[in-house]
Design an enzyme around this catalytic site. Structure first.
Site, PDB file in Angstrom:
ATOM      1  CG  HIS A 115      -2.060   0.911   1.118  1.00 38.93           C
ATOM      2  ND1 HIS A 115      -1.968   2.263   1.389  1.00 38.93           N
ATOM      3  CD2 HIS A 115      -3.325   0.679   0.711  1.00 38.93           C
ATOM      4  CE1 HIS A 115      -3.138   2.812   1.163  1.00 38.93           C
ATOM      5  NE2 HIS A 115      -3.980   1.895   0.753  1.00 38.93           N
ATOM      6  CG  ASP A 159      -8.559  -4.417  -2.604  1.00 35.17           C
ATOM      7  OD1 ASP A 159      -9.755  -4.246  -2.368  1.00 35.17           O
ATOM      8  OD2 ASP A 159      -7.823  -3.539  -3.093  1.00 35.17           O
TER       9      ASP A 159
HETATM   10  N1  ACO Z   1       4.031  -7.674  -4.851  1.00 34.63           N
HETATM   11  C1  ACO Z   1       5.366  -7.648  -5.077  1.00 34.63           C
HETATM   12  N2  ACO Z   1       6.136  -6.560  -4.928  1.00 34.63           N
HETATM   13  C2  ACO Z   1       5.529  -5.432  -4.542  1.00 34.63           C
HETATM   14  C3  ACO Z   1       4.153  -5.363  -4.288  1.00 34.63           C
HETATM   15  C4  ACO Z   1       3.397  -6.545  -4.454  1.00 34.63           C
HETATM   16  N3  ACO Z   1       2.085  -6.547  -4.222  1.00 34.63           N
HETATM   17  N4  ACO Z   1       3.821  -4.102  -3.934  1.00 34.63           N
HETATM   18  C5  ACO Z   1       4.954  -3.380  -3.960  1.00 34.63           C
HETATM   19  N5  ACO Z   1       5.987  -4.179  -4.317  1.00 34.63           N
HETATM   20  C6  ACO Z   1       7.416  -3.797  -4.388  1.00 34.63           C
HETATM   21  C7  ACO Z   1       7.668  -2.826  -5.539  1.00 34.63           C
HETATM   22  O1  ACO Z   1       7.986  -3.538  -6.725  1.00 34.63           O
HETATM   23  C8  ACO Z   1       8.845  -2.037  -5.000  1.00 34.63           C
HETATM   24  O2  ACO Z   1       9.996  -2.852  -5.081  1.00 34.63           O
HETATM   25  P1  ACO Z   1      11.463  -2.168  -5.289  1.00 34.63           P
HETATM   26  O3  ACO Z   1      11.663  -1.299  -4.084  1.00 34.63           O
HETATM   27  O4  ACO Z   1      12.384  -3.325  -5.372  1.00 34.63           O
HETATM   28  O5  ACO Z   1      11.371  -1.394  -6.570  1.00 34.63           O
HETATM   29  C9  ACO Z   1       8.515  -1.921  -3.503  1.00 34.63           C
HETATM   30  O6  ACO Z   1       7.688  -3.052  -3.202  1.00 34.63           O
HETATM   31  C10 ACO Z   1       7.809  -0.644  -3.133  1.00 34.63           C
HETATM   32  O7  ACO Z   1       6.581  -0.592  -3.817  1.00 34.63           O
HETATM   33  P2  ACO Z   1       6.061   0.672  -4.615  1.00 34.63           P
HETATM   34  O8  ACO Z   1       5.935   0.284  -6.044  1.00 34.63           O
HETATM   35  O9  ACO Z   1       6.865   1.885  -4.275  1.00 34.63           O
HETATM   36  O10 ACO Z   1       4.661   0.852  -3.999  1.00 34.63           O
HETATM   37  P3  ACO Z   1       3.596   1.942  -4.466  1.00 34.63           P
HETATM   38  O11 ACO Z   1       3.308   2.761  -3.280  1.00 34.63           O
HETATM   39  O12 ACO Z   1       4.016   2.662  -5.697  1.00 34.63           O
HETATM   40  O13 ACO Z   1       2.361   1.029  -4.884  1.00 34.63           O
HETATM   41  C11 ACO Z   1       0.593  -0.472  -4.669  1.00 34.63           C
HETATM   42  C12 ACO Z   1       1.409   0.616  -3.988  1.00 34.63           C
HETATM   43  C13 ACO Z   1       0.081   0.003  -6.036  1.00 34.63           C
HETATM   44  C14 ACO Z   1      -0.624  -0.774  -3.792  1.00 34.63           C
HETATM   45  C15 ACO Z   1       1.479  -1.731  -4.815  1.00 34.63           C
HETATM   46  O14 ACO Z   1       1.876  -2.198  -3.544  1.00 34.63           O
HETATM   47  C16 ACO Z   1       0.770  -2.846  -5.574  1.00 34.63           C
HETATM   48  O15 ACO Z   1       0.795  -2.858  -6.809  1.00 34.63           O
HETATM   49  N6  ACO Z   1       0.098  -3.804  -4.857  1.00 34.63           N
HETATM   50  C17 ACO Z   1      -0.657  -4.831  -5.538  1.00 34.63           C
HETATM   51  C18 ACO Z   1      -1.988  -4.289  -6.019  1.00 34.63           C
HETATM   52  C19 ACO Z   1      -2.937  -4.019  -4.885  1.00 34.63           C
HETATM   53  O16 ACO Z   1      -3.139  -4.845  -3.999  1.00 34.63           O
HETATM   54  N7  ACO Z   1      -3.593  -2.850  -4.947  1.00 34.63           N
HETATM   55  C20 ACO Z   1      -4.583  -2.446  -3.948  1.00 34.63           C
HETATM   56  C21 ACO Z   1      -4.092  -1.298  -3.156  1.00 34.63           C
HETATM   57  S1  ACO Z   1      -5.215  -0.927  -1.845  1.00 34.63           S
HETATM   58  C22 ACO Z   1      -6.487  -0.138  -2.589  1.00 34.63           C
HETATM   59  O17 ACO Z   1      -6.410   0.505  -3.585  1.00 34.63           O
HETATM   60  C23 ACO Z   1      -7.740  -0.299  -1.909  1.00 34.63           C
END
Ligand code: ACO
Length: 428
Positions: free
Chosen positions: A305, A362
């Site tokens: 998140h 979710d």
């Molecule tokens: N699975 C694997 N790796 C992940 C995940 C995941 N679910 N989420 C983040 N990461 C990794 C990223 O690749 C990044 O890795 P790095 O540092 O090696 O580059 C690191 O964790 C940091 O993540 P960010 O991309 O900076 O996180 P951001 O804040 O941009 O994105 C998001 C948040 C979109 C929710 C992301 O965690 C994601 O895509 N999760 C899966 C989709 C999801 O569950 N969305 C629902 C969100 S809650 C909502 O909207 C109600």
């Protein structure tokens, strides 16, 4: 604590005001920086940008706190209902008996769509995703209230009630359209969530049996989604509202933003991921390995998140509710076991631990919705119904703010420098 931040750039010093929130969150106000220095700030994805002051919702992502109008989400989940919470979010206080009765009556009085709206549903192919129909129809609803086009906000409370009530009617009609079944009209005798289940699942001469535990679980899902400060869809609503577009157009734009799998679409993506894992016979470990590999194109959906770097408090409540609903409905869903194994494995894995990736709202909500019989394409629609009070409250905040300006970020241009038009015959 200092109330100014000092910035030195190009040998010149600038004092920037520091703004504090109720819970001592701090921001450096850079709104006059460009005028004084020529510099803007750059923050792609807005990870560190406060776009507004807001009185609606407080989140502390480091410790996993969520409060609507100051009230902890755990208290509301235990003691309130979606409609009472919607009132709290929109009007800033818990309603009295009389206020809640008036609000509920207004919702019931406005739950039917204008009859002409039905013809719009006929134009969509039955393969349409209900989110596409939902956003189009919310926008179309504004056409029936011409006073909105003149910027008349005198009937704001009536439009609030229409939107909260009708988003549910539109959502149910969209579903019936996509499964080729006759539309079921709402019944005045039913409360909000029961009525939604009736419109989704009844048939013209065969009423769906409304079970209290199903109503309570769906109502809880709506309540837990009711607001979440400046997420992607709410910021979109605020952005559109800032141009003085009407309430319906602004909220329709929120539905579009919510649809994506990185936002509200994640609840559908989680269940699809769990089904794939189940069908492939994987115990989850191969999927975890893939999710850590950036070249695999996979992520552990329902994890991570932007704001929470701790357990999402909504996920805790939903996980507990998920166990209770499955027991109460005597459902043994193998996807719940897979989800729990994935969660255990991820919470022990250094990749997820170091990045502070925890289950979000979710991760378990889709399993509850499956148990309630809600089809997977409707998961994000359910999220949209729940989020409507939050979008409306944010719209209201913008509409009532006399000093509010149109939202218009800047950019750093990285395209070609000055270039000239070349006639087509002389191009390489
Ligand atoms: N699975 C694997 N790796 C992940 C995940 C995941 N679910 N989420 C983040 N990461 C990794 C990223 O690749 C990044 O890795 P790095 O540092 O090696 O580059 C690191 O964790 C940091 O993540 P960010 O991309 O900076 O996180 P951001 O804040 O941009 O994105 C998001 C948040 C979109 C929710 C992301 O965690 C994601 O895509 N999760 C899966 C989709 C999801 O569950 N969305 C629902 C969100 S809650 C909502 O909207 C109600």
């Amino acid at each position: 604590m200092s109330n100014v931040a000092n910035l030195e750039v190009d040998g010149k010093k600038y004092s920037l005001p520091v703004v504090s929130g109720t819970e001592n969150e701090k921001a450096v106000d850079i709104s006059a920086l460009r005028a004084s220095s020529g510099y803007i700030t750059l923050d792609e994805g807005y990870g560190n940008t406060g776009a507004c002051l807001s009185k609606i919702t407080f989140i502390d992502g480091e410790t996993g706190i969520l409060r609507y109008r100051g009230i902890p989400i755990e208290e509301l989940a235990e003691k309130s209902t979606f409609i009472e919470t919607a009132y709290l979010i929109i009007y800033g206080k818990l309603p009295t008996h009389e206020e809640l009765r008036r609000f509920s009556d207004l919702l019931t009085a406005n739950q039917n769509l204008h009859e002409d709206m039905k013809y719009h549903f006929e134009g969509f192919p039955s393969s349409s995703h209900p989110m596409a129909i939902l956003s189009a129809m919310i926008n179309a609803a504004s056409c029936f209230y011409p006073e909105l086009m003149q910027g008349d906000r005198s009937n704001f409370d009536l439009h609030v009630a229409r939107l909260i009530s009708q988003v549910r009617t539109i959502a149910a009609f969209s579903y019936r359209k996509t499964v080729g079944r006759p539309i079921i009209y709402p019944k005045n005798a039913y409360k909000y969530t029961a009525n939604f289940l009736h419109m989704l699942f009844s048939d013209p001469y065969d009423d769906y049996e409304i079970k209290p535990e199903v109503v309570r679980a769906l109502d809880l899902i709506f309540l837990l989604h009711a607001d979440h400060e400046q997420n992607c869809s709410t910021s979109t609503v605020r952005m559109v509202a800032s141009s003085q577009a009407n309430l319906y157009a602004s909220c329709a734009s929120g539905v579009c933003a919510l649809w994506g799998p990185l936002h509200g679409g994640a609840n559908q993506a989680v269940v699809e991921m769990l089904k794939d894992i189940h069908q492939s016979g994987d115990d989850g470990s191969k999927f975890i390995t893939d999710a850590k590999d950036k070249t695999s194109g996979r992520k552990l959906m329902g994890f991570g998140h932007r704001v929470y770097k701790n357990y999402d408090p909504r996920a805790k409540i939903i996980k507990k509710a998920c166990d209770e609903v499955l027991v109460s409905l005597k459902i043994d869903d193998p996807l719940l076991e897979i989800a729990k194994k994935l969660e255990d494995a991820a919470l022990k894995d250094s990749y997820f631990v170091e990045r502070k990736l925890y289950p979000n709202v979710d991760f378990y909500s889709g399993i509850i919705m499956r148990a309630l019989g809600v089809p997977v394409e409707m998961f994000t629609v359910i999220f949209a119904i729940g989020r409507m009070p939050g979008w409306i409250a944010n719209y209201k905040e913008i509409a009532e703010e006399t000093k509010s300006r149109i939202c218009r970020p800047r950019q750093i241009y990285t395209g070609p420098a000055l270039n000239h038009y070349v006639p087509i015959g002389r191009r390489e």
